[in-house]
Design a protein around this motif. Structure first.
Motif, short mmCIF file in Angstrom:
data_model
loop_
_atom_site.label_atom_id
_atom_site.label_comp_id
_atom_site.label_asym_id
_atom_site.label_seq_id
_atom_site.Cartn_x
_atom_site.Cartn_y
_atom_site.Cartn_z
N TYR A 1 14.96 31.03 14.21
CA TYR A 1 16.46 31.10 13.55
C TYR A 1 16.40 29.66 13.44
O TYR A 1 16.38 28.99 14.17
CB TYR A 1 16.70 31.88 14.88
CG TYR A 1 17.39 33.70 14.57
CD1 TYR A 1 18.02 34.48 13.83
CD2 TYR A 1 16.43 34.08 15.02
CE1 TYR A 1 18.13 35.96 13.64
CE2 TYR A 1 16.46 36.07 14.96
CZ TYR A 1 17.12 36.38 14.96
OH TYR A 1 17.15 37.53 14.36
N THR B 1 20.49 37.19 17.15
CA THR B 1 19.84 38.89 16.18
C THR B 1 21.25 39.31 15.76
O THR B 1 20.31 39.96 15.36
CB THR B 1 18.95 39.48 17.48
OG1 THR B 1 20.06 39.34 18.76
CG2 THR B 1 17.68 38.69 18.02
N GLU C 1 18.70 33.85 9.95
CA GLU C 1 17.31 33.33 10.09
C GLU C 1 16.18 33.16 8.90
O GLU C 1 17.22 32.56 8.20
CB GLU C 1 17.06 35.29 10.04
CG GLU C 1 15.39 35.93 10.53
CD GLU C 1 14.37 36.68 10.37
OE1 GLU C 1 13.51 37.38 10.46
OE2 GLU C 1 15.35 37.84 10.50
#
Length: 149
Positions: free
Chosen positions: A49, A131, A136
């Motif tokens: 990320y 997340t 990402e």
């Protein structure tokens, strides 16, 4: 298997995936002259990320990230470990102020051989945020982050 490959020895190579990779700013500052070997590798079950000028790796089954396996030069391990822990804001296992956690994971070399290595993963609270709402890096390669389609 060498002593560097044995996790019980406590001396492991490092898997690096961001600014510590060859050609990146922290490689020159922290690793130049302190390594015995640098070789390409992948870290399975991890995703990458974007961060503020550097990436974060988080655990994720089925994904992989690209980086390098760094073997410290003889006599440089302790100094390098302390310097990288400081850079990655890792104060020890389970510390609430950690930005990254240093964990032993298996990295995969191009010949498919596996080696245990230290890797700095985003600490759990940060990993959850990334997340849920992070950006990402497609393909899991920091050096190719500008190659988006």
């Amino acid at each position: 298997m060498t002593s560097v490959d044995r996790p019980e020895s406590g001396v492991l190579p490092f898997f690096v995936y961001g600014t510590l990779r060859p050609g990146e700013v922290n490689h020159a500052l922290f690793l130049r002259g302190r390594t015995a070997a640098e070789e390409p590798a992948r870290l399975p079950d991890a995703a990458l990320y974007e961060g503020p000028g550097y990436p974060y790796a988080v655990e994720r089954a089925g994904s992989a990230i690209t980086g390098e396996l760094i073997t410290p030069a003889p006599g440089a391990y302790r100094e390098l470990l302390a310097a990288l822990d400081l850079l990655e804001e890792y104060a020890g296992p389970g510390r609430p102020g950690n930005v990254y956690d240093r964990v032993a994971r298996e990295a995969v070399r191009p010949d498919a051989s596996r080696v245990r290595a230290w890797v700095y993963l985003a600490a759990a609270p940060l990993a959850r945020r990334l997340t849920a709402s992070g950006t990402e890096i497609p393909g899991g390669d920091w050096l190719r982050r500008g190659d988006r389609v």
